[in-house]
Scaffold this active site. Sequence first.
Site, PDB file in Angstrom:
ATOM      1  N   HIS A 117      54.415  -0.718 -98.970  1.00  0.00           N
ATOM      2  CA  HIS A 117      52.893  -0.380 -99.696  1.00  0.00           C
ATOM      3  C   HIS A 117      52.658   0.991-100.198  1.00  0.00           C
ATOM      4  O   HIS A 117      51.428   1.553-100.159  1.00  0.00           O
ATOM      5  CB  HIS A 117      52.062  -0.669 -98.390  1.00  0.00           C
ATOM      6  CG  HIS A 117      51.866  -2.049 -98.029  1.00  0.00           C
ATOM      7  ND1 HIS A 117      51.248  -2.440 -97.233  1.00  0.00           N
ATOM      8  CD2 HIS A 117      52.118  -3.419 -98.826  1.00  0.00           C
ATOM      9  CE1 HIS A 117      51.036  -3.989 -97.024  1.00  0.00           C
ATOM     10  NE2 HIS A 117      51.933  -4.388 -98.085  1.00  0.00           N
TER      11      HIS A 117
ATOM     12  N   TYR B   4      40.609   8.594 -99.496  1.00  0.00           N
ATOM     13  CA  TYR B   4      42.011   8.905 -99.419  1.00  0.00           C
ATOM     14  C   TYR B   4      42.362  10.457 -99.150  1.00  0.00           C
ATOM     15  O   TYR B   4      43.508  10.574 -98.632  1.00  0.00           O
ATOM     16  CB  TYR B   4      42.969   8.729-100.991  1.00  0.00           C
ATOM     17  CG  TYR B   4      43.007   6.887-100.712  1.00  0.00           C
ATOM     18  CD1 TYR B   4      44.259   6.561-100.071  1.00  0.00           C
ATOM     19  CD2 TYR B   4      42.291   6.240-101.608  1.00  0.00           C
ATOM     20  CE1 TYR B   4      44.428   5.058-100.052  1.00  0.00           C
ATOM     21  CE2 TYR B   4      42.615   4.697-101.536  1.00  0.00           C
ATOM     22  CZ  TYR B   4      43.584   4.533-100.862  1.00  0.00           C
ATOM     23  OH  TYR B   4      44.005   3.002-100.768  1.00  0.00           O
TER      24      TYR B   4
ATOM     25  N   VAL C  58      51.444   4.092 -95.343  1.00  0.00           N
ATOM     26  CA  VAL C  58      51.838   4.989 -96.346  1.00  0.00           C
ATOM     27  C   VAL C  58      51.938   6.386 -95.777  1.00  0.00           C
ATOM     28  O   VAL C  58      51.858   7.359 -96.598  1.00  0.00           O
ATOM     29  CB  VAL C  58      50.451   4.973 -97.306  1.00  0.00           C
ATOM     30  CG1 VAL C  58      50.187   3.367 -97.946  1.00  0.00           C
ATOM     31  CG2 VAL C  58      49.003   5.208 -96.526  1.00  0.00           C
TER      32      VAL C  58
HETATM   33  C1  BJW Z   1      49.050  -1.182 -82.158  1.00  0.00           C
HETATM   34  C2  BJW Z   1      48.644  -0.060 -81.576  1.00  0.00           C
HETATM   35  C3  BJW Z   1      49.549   0.740 -80.668  1.00  0.00           C
HETATM   36  C4  BJW Z   1      47.129  -0.810 -82.567  1.00  0.00           C
HETATM   37  N1  BJW Z   1      50.960   0.249 -80.761  1.00  0.00           N
HETATM   38  N2  BJW Z   1      50.134  -1.568 -82.110  1.00  0.00           N
HETATM   39  C5  BJW Z   1      49.314 -15.116 -99.715  1.00  0.00           C
HETATM   40  C6  BJW Z   1      48.428 -15.470 -99.078  1.00  0.00           C
HETATM   41  C7  BJW Z   1      47.241 -15.267 -98.908  1.00  0.00           C
HETATM   42  C8  BJW Z   1      46.748 -14.319 -99.699  1.00  0.00           C
HETATM   43  C9  BJW Z   1      47.886 -13.321-100.433  1.00  0.00           C
HETATM   44  C10 BJW Z   1      48.935 -14.077-100.339  1.00  0.00           C
HETATM   45  N3  BJW Z   1      49.805 -13.140-101.249  1.00  0.00           N
HETATM   46  C11 BJW Z   1      48.926 -12.188-101.770  1.00  0.00           C
HETATM   47  C12 BJW Z   1      47.791 -12.227-101.231  1.00  0.00           C
HETATM   48  C13 BJW Z   1      46.555 -11.291-101.493  1.00  0.00           C
HETATM   49  C14 BJW Z   1      46.848 -10.023-100.696  1.00  0.00           C
HETATM   50  C15 BJW Z   1      46.733 -10.314 -99.092  1.00  0.00           C
HETATM   51  O1  BJW Z   1      47.598 -10.468 -98.433  1.00  0.00           O
HETATM   52  N4  BJW Z   1      45.431 -10.798 -98.630  1.00  0.00           N
HETATM   53  C16 BJW Z   1      45.257 -11.064 -97.259  1.00  0.00           C
HETATM   54  C17 BJW Z   1      44.594  -9.943 -96.601  1.00  0.00           C
HETATM   55  C18 BJW Z   1      44.373 -12.466 -97.306  1.00  0.00           C
HETATM   56  N5  BJW Z   1      47.897  -9.254-100.869  1.00  0.00           N
HETATM   57  C19 BJW Z   1      48.106  -8.561-101.820  1.00  0.00           C
HETATM   58  O2  BJW Z   1      47.314  -8.454-102.690  1.00  0.00           O
HETATM   59  C20 BJW Z   1      49.364  -7.806-102.252  1.00  0.00           C
HETATM   60  N6  BJW Z   1      49.771  -8.058-103.545  1.00  0.00           N
HETATM   61  C21 BJW Z   1      50.469  -9.018-104.048  1.00  0.00           C
HETATM   62  O3  BJW Z   1      50.638  -9.931-103.244  1.00  0.00           O
HETATM   63  O4  BJW Z   1      50.834  -8.997-105.073  1.00  0.00           O
HETATM   64  C22 BJW Z   1      50.949 -10.048-105.935  1.00  0.00           C
HETATM   65  C23 BJW Z   1      49.745 -11.144-105.742  1.00  0.00           C
HETATM   66  C24 BJW Z   1      48.201 -10.556-106.157  1.00  0.00           C
HETATM   67  C25 BJW Z   1      47.195 -11.451-106.074  1.00  0.00           C
HETATM   68  C26 BJW Z   1      47.378 -12.666-105.543  1.00  0.00           C
HETATM   69  C27 BJW Z   1      48.496 -13.138-105.254  1.00  0.00           C
HETATM   70  C28 BJW Z   1      49.760 -12.438-105.453  1.00  0.00           C
HETATM   71  C29 BJW Z   1      49.113  -6.448-102.003  1.00  0.00           C
HETATM   72  C30 BJW Z   1      48.813  -5.898-100.481  1.00  0.00           C
HETATM   73  C31 BJW Z   1      48.480  -4.348-100.455  1.00  0.00           C
HETATM   74  C32 BJW Z   1      48.155  -4.104 -99.055  1.00  0.00           C
HETATM   75  N7  BJW Z   1      47.600  -2.585 -99.122  1.00  0.00           N
HETATM   76  C33 BJW Z   1      46.927  -2.008 -97.830  1.00  0.00           C
HETATM   77  C34 BJW Z   1      46.347  -0.620 -98.474  1.00  0.00           C
HETATM   78  C35 BJW Z   1      47.358   0.197 -98.861  1.00  0.00           C
HETATM   79  C36 BJW Z   1      46.864   1.515 -99.311  1.00  0.00           C
HETATM   80  C37 BJW Z   1      46.225   2.253 -98.309  1.00  0.00           C
HETATM   81  O5  BJW Z   1      46.711   2.799 -97.427  1.00  0.00           O
HETATM   82  O6  BJW Z   1      44.905   2.352 -98.513  1.00  0.00           O
HETATM   83  O7  BJW Z   1      48.057  -2.064 -96.917  1.00  0.00           O
HETATM   84  S1  BJW Z   1      45.947  -2.918 -97.279  1.00  0.00           S
HETATM   85  C38 BJW Z   1      46.354  -2.650 -95.548  1.00  0.00           C
HETATM   86  O8  BJW Z   1      46.699  -3.710 -94.739  1.00  0.00           O
HETATM   87  C39 BJW Z   1      47.562  -1.629 -95.618  1.00  0.00           C
HETATM   88  C40 BJW Z   1      48.358  -2.018 -94.539  1.00  0.00           C
HETATM   89  O9  BJW Z   1      49.725  -1.714 -94.901  1.00  0.00           O
HETATM   90  C41 BJW Z   1      48.205  -3.495 -94.410  1.00  0.00           C
HETATM   91  C42 BJW Z   1      48.580  -4.265 -93.391  1.00  0.00           C
HETATM   92  O10 BJW Z   1      47.881  -3.687 -92.305  1.00  0.00           O
HETATM   93  P1  BJW Z   1      48.368  -3.119 -90.727  1.00  0.00           P
HETATM   94  O11 BJW Z   1      49.479  -2.299 -90.945  1.00  0.00           O
HETATM   95  O12 BJW Z   1      48.760  -4.597 -90.230  1.00  0.00           O
HETATM   96  O13 BJW Z   1      47.198  -2.633 -89.793  1.00  0.00           O
HETATM   97  P2  BJW Z   1      45.984  -3.219 -89.199  1.00  0.00           P
HETATM   98  O14 BJW Z   1      44.877  -2.443 -89.169  1.00  0.00           O
HETATM   99  O15 BJW Z   1      45.587  -4.550 -89.741  1.00  0.00           O
HETATM  100  O16 BJW Z   1      46.689  -3.832 -87.973  1.00  0.00           O
HETATM  101  C43 BJW Z   1      46.929  -2.831 -86.905  1.00  0.00           C
HETATM  102  C44 BJW Z   1      47.728  -3.513 -85.895  1.00  0.00           C
HETATM  103  O17 BJW Z   1      48.015  -2.508 -84.719  1.00  0.00           O
HETATM  104  C45 BJW Z   1      46.717  -4.424 -85.090  1.00  0.00           C
HETATM  105  O18 BJW Z   1      47.371  -5.575 -84.809  1.00  0.00           O
HETATM  106  C46 BJW Z   1      46.621  -3.615 -83.499  1.00  0.00           C
HETATM  107  O19 BJW Z   1      46.566  -4.453 -82.522  1.00  0.00           O
HETATM  108  C47 BJW Z   1      47.712  -2.883 -83.623  1.00  0.00           C
HETATM  109  N8  BJW Z   1      47.775  -1.910 -82.806  1.00  0.00           N
HETATM  110  N9  BJW Z   1      47.299   0.217 -81.732  1.00  0.00           N
HETATM  111  C48 BJW Z   1      51.011  -0.875 -81.411  1.00  0.00           C
HETATM  112  N10 BJW Z   1      49.312   1.846 -80.001  1.00  0.00           N
END
Ligand code: BJW
Length: 252
Positions: free
Chosen positions: A122, A70, A106
Amino acid sequence: MADVPLLTQASVALAQAKRIVCLTGAGISAESGVATFRAAQSGLWARFDPQRLASQAGFAADPGLVWRWYMARLASVEAAVPNPGHLALVALERVAPAFTLVTQNVDDLHERAGSRQLWHVHGQISQFHCNRCHAPHALQPDERTHAEPPICRSCGGHIRPGVVWFGEGLPSVALDAAWRAAEACEVMLVVGTSGVVYPVAELPQVAQAAGAVVIDVNPQHNPIAARADFFLQGAAEVVLPQVIEQMRAQGQ
Ligand code: BJW
Ligand code: ZN
């Protein structure tokens, strides 16, 4: 409008909408030099999976590793500057009658670009608190280079960044606001997210189910693009300024 380019059609939808929600992910900050999560990580962190580090289990297993990860990312965010994608969303906020920005990021690049109506669902990497008693913590300059996280003065717990890890609940005020805005919007513009992290990945479907048009901007195909009304394939820093330009050409 079969002969009209998708970008023009999407710009018309945005220009005609009274209530717009924009949902952003890591991709919008990629051009600014902030690493995305699911692209191949480089350098020091190439061996570590962000999905494992961003969790209570990862922190418990190796607090120092998570702290150093971090601190390196905080330095990268602080060195970054907003790019034309962030600036285009500021321009959109200024012309739209009602505009809500929901970011999973973030970093603070939207704020630094000038966005005003913004929800961080987030959390934020520059805010710190105790992992045990939740007391806020003001990061001291020397703590940035520590190999281990600082210790809470109140309870002895580890200090952590104010971000949402896997398995943790999202900040309820921000999540409720995002949900309400999605249910009420006419257009949802999704930018730079892989659309795999829940519950935020549901927001475009919430908007679509309530009758909104969904526009996805991303260089890569993804689950949101598959359901979107318009998929504008390309980088945010290229496509979003073109959308604004089109809206201006239509008299916005
Ligand atoms: C471009 C580009 C350019 C490149 N222009 N584009 C329902 C179903 C299934 C699972 C779950 C569910 N509900 C909850 C869950 C569990 C879990 C989850 O979702 N798991 C899945 C992965 C399966 N969710 C959670 O645990 C959440 N909590 C919750 O729901 O609590 C209640 C609960 C808990 C447990 C069980 C059930 C309910 C919390 C989620 C927290 C996510 N945290 C993070 C880390 C934050 C801290 C940190 O920064 O370190 O957040 S994970 C990470 O992913 C971060 C991001 O915000 C998040 C999303 O990522 P993002 O932004 O989409 O980035 P990438 O890298 O994935 O994609 C980048 C994109 O950009 C790509 O598409 C590229 O193509 C594109 N790109 N260049 C435009 N120039
Ligand atoms: Zn504490």
